[in-house]
Design an enzyme around this catalytic site. Structure first.
Site, PDB file in Angstrom:
ATOM      1  N   LEU A  16       0.759  -1.196   0.195  1.00 14.01           N
ATOM      2  CA  LEU A  16      -0.145  -0.031  -0.044  1.00 14.01           C
ATOM      3  C   LEU A  16       0.790   1.265   0.018  1.00 14.01           C
ATOM      4  CD1 LEU A  16      -2.666  -0.928   2.602  1.00 14.01           C
ATOM      5  CD2 LEU A  16      -2.450  -1.470   0.183  1.00 14.01           C
ATOM      6  N   VAL A  20       8.421   7.141  -1.497  1.00 17.27           N
ATOM      7  CA  VAL A  20       9.901   6.809  -1.402  1.00 17.27           C
ATOM      8  C   VAL A  20       9.974   5.448  -0.969  1.00 17.27           C
ATOM      9  CG1 VAL A  20      11.646   7.841  -0.099  1.00 17.27           C
ATOM     10  CG2 VAL A  20      10.071   9.453  -0.984  1.00 17.27           C
ATOM     11  N   ALA A  50      -1.134  -0.754  -4.052  1.00 17.95           N
ATOM     12  CA  ALA A  50      -2.357   0.224  -4.195  1.00 17.95           C
ATOM     13  C   ALA A  50      -1.368   1.820  -4.207  1.00 17.95           C
ATOM     14  CB  ALA A  50      -2.995   0.292  -2.733  1.00 17.95           C
ATOM     15  N   GLU A 134       9.237  -2.290  12.307  1.00 18.24           N
ATOM     16  CA  GLU A 134      10.592  -1.924  12.640  1.00 18.24           C
ATOM     17  C   GLU A 134      11.022  -0.573  12.010  1.00 18.24           C
ATOM     18  OE1 GLU A 134      13.421  -3.228  14.531  1.00 18.24           O
ATOM     19  OE2 GLU A 134      13.585  -1.212  14.344  1.00 18.24           O
ATOM     20  N   VAL A 137      10.486   3.559  13.590  1.00 17.44           N
ATOM     21  CA  VAL A 137      11.514   3.980  14.548  1.00 17.44           C
ATOM     22  C   VAL A 137      12.768   4.084  13.983  1.00 17.44           C
ATOM     23  CG1 VAL A 137      12.113   4.582  16.836  1.00 17.44           C
ATOM     24  CG2 VAL A 137       9.839   3.731  16.485  1.00 17.44           C
ATOM     25  N   ILE A 141      17.540   1.451  11.305  1.00 21.69           N
ATOM     26  CA  ILE A 141      18.155   1.029  12.402  1.00 21.69           C
ATOM     27  C   ILE A 141      17.492  -0.173  13.133  1.00 21.69           C
ATOM     28  CG2 ILE A 141      18.922   1.651  14.570  1.00 21.69           C
ATOM     29  CD1 ILE A 141      19.435   4.486  13.611  1.00 21.69           C
ATOM     30  N   GLY A 192      17.553  17.911   0.055  1.00 16.95           N
ATOM     31  CA  GLY A 192      16.086  17.014   0.057  1.00 16.95           C
ATOM     32  C   GLY A 192      16.174  16.139   1.538  1.00 16.95           C
ATOM     33  N   GLU A 195      11.803  18.621   4.410  1.00 15.04           N
ATOM     34  CA  GLU A 195      10.530  18.977   3.275  1.00 15.04           C
ATOM     35  C   GLU A 195      10.139  20.292   3.102  1.00 15.04           C
ATOM     36  OE1 GLU A 195       7.477  16.172   3.457  1.00 15.04           O
ATOM     37  OE2 GLU A 195       8.671  14.674   3.850  1.00 15.04           O
ATOM     38  N   LYS A 210       7.722   8.873  17.510  1.00 11.84           N
ATOM     39  CA  LYS A 210       8.950   7.699  17.625  1.00 11.84           C
ATOM     40  C   LYS A 210       8.917   7.473  19.441  1.00 11.84           C
ATOM     41  CE  LYS A 210      10.975   8.820  13.274  1.00 11.84           C
ATOM     42  NZ  LYS A 210      12.125   9.732  12.555  1.00 11.84           N
TER      43      LYS A 210
HETATM   44  N1  LIG Z   1      10.932   8.466   3.943  1.00 17.33           N
HETATM   45  C1  LIG Z   1      11.374   7.880   4.745  1.00 17.33           C
HETATM   46  O1  LIG Z   1      12.755   8.016   4.961  1.00 17.33           O
HETATM   47  C2  LIG Z   1      10.679   7.298   5.894  1.00 17.33           C
HETATM   48  C3  LIG Z   1      11.467   6.618   6.936  1.00 17.33           C
HETATM   49  C4  LIG Z   1      10.712   5.879   7.798  1.00 17.33           C
HETATM   50  C5  LIG Z   1       9.475   5.782   7.737  1.00 17.33           C
HETATM   51  N2  LIG Z   1       8.836   6.257   6.880  1.00 17.33           N
HETATM   52  C6  LIG Z   1       7.353   6.258   6.771  1.00 17.33           C
HETATM   53  O2  LIG Z   1       6.868   5.386   5.548  1.00 17.33           O
HETATM   54  C7  LIG Z   1       5.661   5.856   5.337  1.00 17.33           C
HETATM   55  C8  LIG Z   1       5.922   6.220   3.615  1.00 17.33           C
HETATM   56  O3  LIG Z   1       6.863   7.259   3.706  1.00 17.33           O
HETATM   57  P1  LIG Z   1       7.269   7.854   2.450  1.00 17.33           P
HETATM   58  O4  LIG Z   1       8.354   8.683   2.636  1.00 17.33           O
HETATM   59  O5  LIG Z   1       7.402   6.919   1.464  1.00 17.33           O
HETATM   60  O6  LIG Z   1       5.870   8.694   2.074  1.00 17.33           O
HETATM   61  P2  LIG Z   1       5.581   9.337   0.039  1.00 17.33           P
HETATM   62  O7  LIG Z   1       4.682  10.384   0.422  1.00 17.33           O
HETATM   63  O8  LIG Z   1       6.831   9.208  -0.577  1.00 17.33           O
HETATM   64  O9  LIG Z   1       4.770   7.982   0.018  1.00 17.33           O
HETATM   65  C9  LIG Z   1       3.275   7.802   0.388  1.00 17.33           C
HETATM   66  C10 LIG Z   1       2.624   7.365  -1.087  1.00 17.33           C
HETATM   67  O10 LIG Z   1       1.202   6.870  -0.675  1.00 17.33           O
HETATM   68  C11 LIG Z   1       0.540   7.415  -1.707  1.00 17.33           C
HETATM   69  N3  LIG Z   1      -0.954   7.377  -1.044  1.00 17.33           N
HETATM   70  C12 LIG Z   1      -1.458   8.306  -0.566  1.00 17.33           C
HETATM   71  N4  LIG Z   1      -2.888   7.935  -0.154  1.00 17.33           N
HETATM   72  C13 LIG Z   1      -2.826   6.779  -0.626  1.00 17.33           C
HETATM   73  C14 LIG Z   1      -4.105   6.012  -0.835  1.00 17.33           C
HETATM   74  N5  LIG Z   1      -5.128   6.150  -0.310  1.00 17.33           N
HETATM   75  N6  LIG Z   1      -3.642   4.691  -1.650  1.00 17.33           N
HETATM   76  C15 LIG Z   1      -2.656   4.301  -2.034  1.00 17.33           C
HETATM   77  N7  LIG Z   1      -1.563   5.305  -1.857  1.00 17.33           N
HETATM   78  C16 LIG Z   1      -1.836   6.541  -1.276  1.00 17.33           C
HETATM   79  C17 LIG Z   1       1.084   8.752  -2.049  1.00 17.33           C
HETATM   80  O11 LIG Z   1       0.639   9.257  -3.286  1.00 17.33           O
HETATM   81  C18 LIG Z   1       2.415   8.682  -1.944  1.00 17.33           C
HETATM   82  O12 LIG Z   1       3.222   8.225  -3.196  1.00 17.33           O
HETATM   83  C19 LIG Z   1       5.164   6.937   6.382  1.00 17.33           C
HETATM   84  O13 LIG Z   1       4.408   6.460   7.272  1.00 17.33           O
HETATM   85  C20 LIG Z   1       6.440   7.453   6.840  1.00 17.33           C
HETATM   86  O14 LIG Z   1       6.440   7.951   8.070  1.00 17.33           O
HETATM   87  C21 LIG Z   1       9.317   6.960   5.717  1.00 17.33           C
HETATM   88  N1  LIG Z   2      11.447  13.075   8.599  1.00 18.31           N
HETATM   89  C1  LIG Z   2      12.062  12.055   9.345  1.00 18.31           C
HETATM   90  C2  LIG Z   2      12.346  10.845   8.535  1.00 18.31           C
HETATM   91  C3  LIG Z   2      11.274   9.834   8.561  1.00 18.31           C
HETATM   92  O1  LIG Z   2      10.935   9.585   9.952  1.00 18.31           O
HETATM   93  C4  LIG Z   2      13.373  12.405   9.490  1.00 18.31           C
HETATM   94  O2  LIG Z   2      14.115  13.298   9.285  1.00 18.31           O
HETATM   95  O3  LIG Z   2      14.349  11.666  10.084  1.00 18.31           O
HETATM   96 NA    NA Z   3      14.177   0.923  12.765  1.00 15.85          NA
END
Ligand SMILES: NC(=O)c1ccc[n+]([C@@H]2O[C@H](COP(=O)([O-])OP(=O)(O)OC[C@H]3O[C@@H](n4cnc5c(N)ncnc54)[C@H](O)[C@@H]3O)[C@@H](O)[C@H]2O)c1
Ligand SMILES: N[C@@H](CCO)C(=O)O
Ligand code: NA
Length: 443
Positions: A16, A20, A50, A134, A137, A141, A192, A195, A210
Site C-alpha cells: 500500500l 519513497v 495500491a 521496525e 522508528v 536501525i 532534500g 520537506e 517515535k
Molecule cells: N521516507 C522515509 O525516509 C521514511 C523513513 C521511515 C518511515 N517512513 C514512513 O513510511 C511511510 C511512507 O513514507 P514515504 O516517505 O514513502 O512517503 P511518500 O509520501 O513518499 O509516499 C506515500 C505514498 O502513498 C501514496 N498514497 C497516499 N494515499 C494513498 C492511498 N489512499 N492509496 C494508495 N496510495 C496512497 C502517496 O501518493 C505517496 O506516493 C510513512 O508512514 C513514513 O512516516 C518514511
Molecule cells: N523526516 C524523518 C524521516 C522519517 O521519519 C527524519 O527527518 O528523520
Molecule cells: Na528501525
C-alpha cells in the site's frame, strides 16, 4: 535419482503506497526474490501495489500491471500487507481490514502507531496475525525488535534518541558552520533532507511519535504521541549552539524516555517521563558524534548496561531494509506457524508531567557588572530550590559600569523549578537579559 525438492509455498504480498519507501520495497522484492524466498521459506509474490493515481509514471523496476487504485480490494487478497502510505486514514482502515481478513501486517507508519497502536495490536490479536513496524522508528536501525524481543528479559531504565535526521542535520550545520536556524533549514531543504513544509520535523512531531513508540516498548506501558512533552528546534539560536560549544557540548533534538522515581502516594513502581526537546549533550557522549542526517538510539538497561544503535533513519533504500526484514519475519511465522510478540502494556506506568522531569539547565545571562549582582542572581536560584553547580563570568565591557556574561550550570532539579528560576531571572533588575537556556542531558 535426483532428490525432488518441494517448491516453497507462495505468500501473496500487497503493498500500500508507492512513494519513497514503497517504490524501494517494490523494487527490492523483485530484485531479491530468490534470496528472500530462501530466507522466508516462502516465495513473496507481490500481487498488487495500491496507489492514488494508477496512470502516473513510476520508477523503473515497478511493474505497471501491479498498480491499482482499489486498496480495499487488494488487502482482501493478500497474506501479508505492507503499508507505506503514512498518516492516519486511510492507512488505519486498510490495516484493520487486512487483519480482519487474516493478513499479517508490516507498517512504517509512526504517526498511526503513536496515535492508535493499541487498536492495531488488538486487531492483530483477534485475527491471530502479526503486526510488525521496525521502519516506524529510526528507519533502517534495528531498535523496535531489540526493544520488543532482545531486551525483553532486561529492565530498560532510559532511552535517549536522535531519531529525526532532518533536525539533526540542521543542528549539526549550525554547530559546524555557525549558521542560523533559517539558513540551516534552507540548506537541508536544498539537499532534500527537509520537506518544503518542515513542520513535522522541526516542531518535533515526528520525534514525539517515535518517542511514544519507544517508551511503550521499553516500559511495557501505553504511551501515545499526545502524552509526549514536545518542544521543537525552531527556538534554537546560533547563540545557543555557540554557548553549547563553549561548554564542550553540542545541541541535539533528543527523544528522552526514562523511568521516574516513585512519588510515594501509592505509586510504588514510579512512572515514566517521555519528552522531546533540544538539549546540550557533552561532546564525549556517543550521541554527540551523530552527525548530519544520521540517527542513533542510546539505551541504558539494568543488566545490559549501555547500548548504542546507530545508522540511517530515513531514505527509501534504508527504510526498505527494515520493511523487508519485517516481511521475512512475518512470512516465516506464516510458514511454520506461530506469531511474533504482541502488545506488552502490563506495567501500565503513569506518564509523569514535564514539570516533574529531573533535568539540569545551562543558562547564559547578561548582567550589570557591579557589586552584589552575583549574590542577587544566586538568590534567585536559591529561592526556587535550584542548586548552582558552576558559574563562569566574562566581562563584556560597555558603559556605564559595564556588563558581564554569566554562564550558570545547575545541579539536577525538577524541570518546573528550573523553568521558574529562568522566568524569575528574566524579571530580575540585576539581569539585562537571558540569552540562552538549554537543558543538559547525557552527563
Ligand atoms: N521516507 C522515509 O525516509 C521514511 C523513513 C521511515 C518511515 N517512513 C514512513 O513510511 C511511510 C511512507 O513514507 P514515504 O516517505 O514513502 O512517503 P511518500 O509520501 O513518499 O509516499 C506515500 C505514498 O502513498 C501514496 N498514497 C497516499 N494515499 C494513498 C492511498 N489512499 N492509496 C494508495 N496510495 C496512497 C502517496 O501518493 C505517496 O506516493 C510513512 O508512514 C513514513 O512516516 C518514511
Ligand atoms: N523526516 C524523518 C524521516 C522519517 O521519519 C527524519 O527527518 O528523520
Ligand atoms: Na528501525
Amino acid at each position: 535419482m535426483a532428490e525432488v525438492r518441494p517448491s516453497p509455498p507462495v505468500l501473496r504480498v500487497a503493498l500500500l503506497g508507492c512513494g519513497v519507501v514503497g517504490s524501494a520495497v517494490a523494487r527490492q522484492l523483485v530484485e531479491q526474490a530468490d534470496e528472500l524466498a530462501a530466507r522466508a521459506g516462502a516465495r513473496l509474490e507481490l500481487v498488487g501495489i495500491a496507489v492514488r493515481r494508477a496512470g502516473r509514471r513510476r520508477e523503473p523496476g515497478i511493474d505497471p500491471a501491479l498498480l491499482t487504485t482499489d486498496a480495499e480490494g487488494l488487502v482482501e487478497r493478500a497474506d501479508v500487507v505492507v503499508e507505506v502510505i503514512g498518516g492516519i486514514e486511510p492507512a488505519r482502515g486498510l490495516l484493520l481490514r487486512a487483519m480482519a481478513a487474516g493478513a499479517s501486517v508490516v507498517t512504517a507508519n509512526k504517526a498511526l502507531l503513536a496515535e492508535d497502536g493499541p487498536r492495531l495490536y488488538a486487531a492483530a490479536d483477534a485475527a491471530g496475525v502479526d503486526l510488525y513496524f521496525e521502519a516506524a522508528v529510526a528507519g533502517a536501525i534495528p531498535i523496535v525488535r531489540p526493544l520488543r524481543d532482545s531486551l525483553v528479559g532486561d529492565r530498560v531504565e532510559r532511552v535517549l534518541g536522535v531519531v529525526n535526521g532532518t533536525t539533526n542535520f540542521v543542528l549539526d550545520r549550525m554547530d559546524s558552520t555557525g549558521a542560523g536556524f533559517e539558513e540551516a533549514v534552507q540548506e537541508a531543504q536544498s539537499l532534500g533532507y527537509a520537506e518544503a513544509d518542515p513542520t513535522a520535523d522541526v516542531e518535533g512531531f515526528d520525534a514525539a511519535a517515535k518517542a511514544a513508540i519507544i517508551a511503550s516498548l521499553a516500559f511495557h506501558t501505553r504511551v501515545r504521541a499526545a502524552d509526549v512533552h514536545r518542544e521543537g528546534i525552531t527556538g534554537v539560536t546560533a547563540g545557543d549552539v555557540a554557548a553549547a560549544r563553549d561548554a564542550g557540548a553540542v545541541v541535539k533534538l533528543l527523544a528522552i524516555c526514562e523511568r521516574t522515581a516513585p512519588t510515594g502516594d501509592g505509586d510504588a513502581e514510579g512512572g515514566v517521563s517521555v519528552r522531546v526537546h533540544p538539549a546540550m549533550v557533552p561532546r564525549e557522549h556517543p550521541l554527540a558524534g551523530v552527525r548530519g542526517a544520521f540517527n542513533a538510539v542510546f539505551v541504558e538497561a539494568r543488566s545490559a548496561g549501555s547500548l548504542m544503535f546507530y545508522g540511517q533513519g530515513a531514505g527509501g533504500e534504508p527504510t526498505a531494509s527494515a520493511v523487508l526484514g519485517d516481511l521475512v519475519a512475518v512470512a516465516r511465522h506464516r510458514v511454520v506457524g506461530g506469531r511474533g510478540s504482541s502488545e506488552s502494556a502490563y506495567a501500565d506506568l503513569p506518564v509523569r508531567p514535564m514539570g516533574e522531569a529531573v533535568t539540569r539547565y545551562h543558562v547564559r545571562l547578561e548582567v550589570h557588572d557591579r557589586p552584589g549582582v552575583l549574590a542577587q542572581v544566586a538568590q534567585v536560584f536559591a529561592d526556587h530550590g535550584a542548586s548552582v553547580e558552576t558559574v563562569r563570568q566574562t566581562p563584556l565591557g560597555g558603559e556605564p559600569g559595564g556588563s558581564a556574561a554569566l554562564v550558570v550550570a545547575t545541579h539536577e532539579a525538577p524541570d518546573a523549578a528550573l523553568a521558574a528560576t529562568v522566568e524569575a531571572l528574566a524579571a530580575s533588575p540585576a539581569v539585562l537579559g537571558v540569552t540562552s537556556v538549554l537543558r543538559v542531558e547525557g552527563t
